[in-house]
Design a protein around this motif. Structure first.
Motif, short mmCIF file in Angstrom:
data_model
loop_
_atom_site.label_atom_id
_atom_site.label_comp_id
_atom_site.label_asym_id
_atom_site.label_seq_id
_atom_site.Cartn_x
_atom_site.Cartn_y
_atom_site.Cartn_z
N GLY A 132 -17.57 -4.55 28.66
CA GLY A 132 -19.00 -4.44 27.70
C GLY A 132 -19.20 -4.65 26.40
O GLY A 132 -19.97 -5.40 26.15
N VAL A 133 -18.24 -4.20 25.74
CA VAL A 133 -18.11 -4.20 24.24
C VAL A 133 -17.95 -5.69 24.06
O VAL A 133 -18.70 -6.49 22.86
N GLU A 134 -17.08 -6.45 24.75
CA GLU A 134 -16.73 -8.06 24.27
C GLU A 134 -18.12 -8.64 24.52
O GLU A 134 -18.62 -9.65 23.82
N ILE A 135 -19.06 -8.32 25.53
CA ILE A 135 -20.28 -9.14 25.77
C ILE A 135 -21.16 -8.68 25.07
O ILE A 135 -21.61 -9.46 24.30
N ALA A 136 -21.30 -7.41 24.55
CA ALA A 136 -22.10 -6.90 23.33
C ALA A 136 -21.87 -7.70 22.08
O ALA A 136 -22.64 -8.12 21.31
N GLU A 170 -21.93 -11.48 34.73
CA GLU A 170 -22.32 -12.57 35.60
C GLU A 170 -23.71 -12.73 36.01
O GLU A 170 -24.20 -13.50 36.46
N HIS A 171 -24.34 -11.47 35.95
CA HIS A 171 -25.72 -11.32 36.26
C HIS A 171 -26.52 -10.57 35.14
O HIS A 171 -26.19 -9.69 34.55
N GLY A 214 -28.93 -17.50 29.65
CA GLY A 214 -28.54 -18.76 29.19
C GLY A 214 -27.36 -18.72 27.98
O GLY A 214 -26.26 -19.50 28.35
N MET A 215 -27.41 -17.64 27.27
CA MET A 215 -26.09 -17.35 26.26
C MET A 215 -24.82 -17.12 26.75
O MET A 215 -23.69 -17.52 26.49
N LEU A 216 -25.03 -16.28 28.05
CA LEU A 216 -23.77 -16.06 28.66
C LEU A 216 -23.19 -16.89 30.05
O LEU A 216 -22.43 -16.75 30.53
N ALA A 217 -23.92 -18.11 30.20
CA ALA A 217 -23.95 -18.85 31.50
C ALA A 217 -23.92 -17.58 32.55
O ALA A 217 -23.36 -17.98 33.48
N ALA A 218 -24.95 -17.03 32.53
CA ALA A 218 -24.88 -16.15 33.75
C ALA A 218 -25.98 -16.38 34.62
O ALA A 218 -26.83 -17.10 34.28
#
Length: 375
Positions: free
Chosen positions: A27-31, A114-115, A136-140
């Motif tokens: 989660g930290v990496e995504i944040a 992913e979602h 869109g930013m995460l290709a999710a």
């Protein structure tokens, strides 16, 4: 470092419109990724996952239960982007919910990115739009469950919002929304305002009937709900029928040309505006701008009125005002201002109208003209 404790609302540093919260390694990496993409977002995660560059990155660390962080974030941000399981987020924010008109948008991302799920304030809070943006930013994959968005139909509570339309009353939003989503016969009456309100690349569905006047809709009949867009104050016999299960929207179409003596109070200016609009049968909610001469750009009374009502304030030079052909040029006004008229040409310039709804009326220290913008 933010220390979270029971019974205390922690102090947080708010720099952006959105808060991004994470409590796991992934989660930290995504944040952090989102924090670099969103120029107006603040990132929060647990101190035990610190990487050492948080101060330089403007990231805020916390220790303790993340549940205790939400009371501080909820009232201060436009939206929360949370990388925590959906069930946990629902339980944590449940005690904080007040009203969909004021609650922030809440979007949840799964730990693999992913979602992206729109959880709260999908419409009014903008969570659905935020969900698409983050996905869109995460290709999710964006997950939206709002019926009007899924069905690509008119969101009654947001209809015309991008144009600045406001509704007169929220009383019938729910039953009218139900009629729209359930594909019942709905009348859309548009007497003024922007025409490009249909947002989808397909024809308007057959259960919508579009009319250019309330009278035309009433004569046709056969509808179970109505969306009415007009600057007019409806007559009682009109509103009793068309708004029995209808929502009335006020488009921003009125340009008020105003001239006044130096030092005229805001109270007098607004009183003339209120009286004039009532006489014309126009809604004050449809006013878009006050227009005048540049000599009045610092007129305190005018400035107070536009600030109070959230209207635009536009002023023109005498040369520009004199470029307009007006009905009643005044040598006296020219002597003092260099323009042959103020309210009349100002209203014509802003509205783009050659014929005004009110050419000119003088009342006390105020002169007013009214134009209707034809989009």
């Amino acid at each position: 470092m933010i220390t979270l404790a029971e019974g205390q609302i922690p102090e947080v540093r708010v720099d952006g419109d959105y808060a991004i919260v994470a409590i796991t390694k992934h989660g930290v990496e995504i944040a952090r990724t989102l924090g670099q993409s969103f120029q107006n977002a603040d990132v929060y995660y647990m101190s035990k996952l610190a990487k050492g560059d948080e101060k330089r990155q403007g990231i805020q660390l916390f220790e303790g239960s993340v549940r205790l962080l939400f009371p501080a974030l909820f009232p201060k941000y436009k939206g929360l982007i949370v990388i925590i399981s959906l069930g946990a987020v629902v339980r944590m924010i449940a005690p904080l919910l007040k009203d969909k008109k004021i609650d922030p948008a809440v979007v949840v991302i799964d730990d693999k990115g992913e979602h992206v799920i729109s959880v709260l304030s999908g419409h009014l809070g903008g969570a659905n739009e935020l969900t698409h943006e983050v996905a869109g930013m995460l290709a999710a994959r964006p997950i939206i469950t709002t019926a009007s968005d899924v069905g690509q139909t008119i969101p009654v509570d947001l209809f015309g919002k991008r144009f600045g339309w406001v509704w007169d009353s929220a009383e019938k939003l729910t039953p009218v929304s139900a009629a729209v989503v359930n594909e019942e016969a709905v009348a859309i009456v548009q007497e003024s305002g922007e025409k490009g309100w249909w947002e989808y690349n397909r024809p308007i569905p057959g259960h919508f009937s579009v009319f250019d006047s309330v009278d035309a809709a009433l004569r046709a009949g056969g509808f179970s709900a109505a969306l009415v867009i007009t600057h007019r104050l409806l007559k009682e016999d009109e509103s009793d029928v068309i708004l029995e299960n209808g929502v009335l929207y006020r488009p921003k179409v009125l340009a008020l040309g105003i001239g006044c003596n130096r030092g005229t109070s805001a109270e007098e200016v607004e009183a003339v505006i209120d009286e004039t609009l009532l006489d014309l049968g126009f809604s004050k909610k449809s006013v878009k701008a006050i227009c005048t001469i540049d000599l009045k750009k610092d007129e305190i009374g005018l400035l107070e009125v536009v600030e109070k009502n959230g209207w635009e304030f536009v002023y023109y030079s005498p040369e520009v005002l004199n470029s307009v052909d007006i009905q009643d040029p005044s040598e006296t006004v020219f002597k003092y201002t260099g323009a042959y008229g103020v309210s009349e040409p100002a209203a014509m310039l802003y509205s783009g109208c050659n014929e005004l709804a009110l050419v000119k009326k003088k009342s006390g220290n105020v002169t007013i003209s009214v134009g209707i913008i034809d989009y």
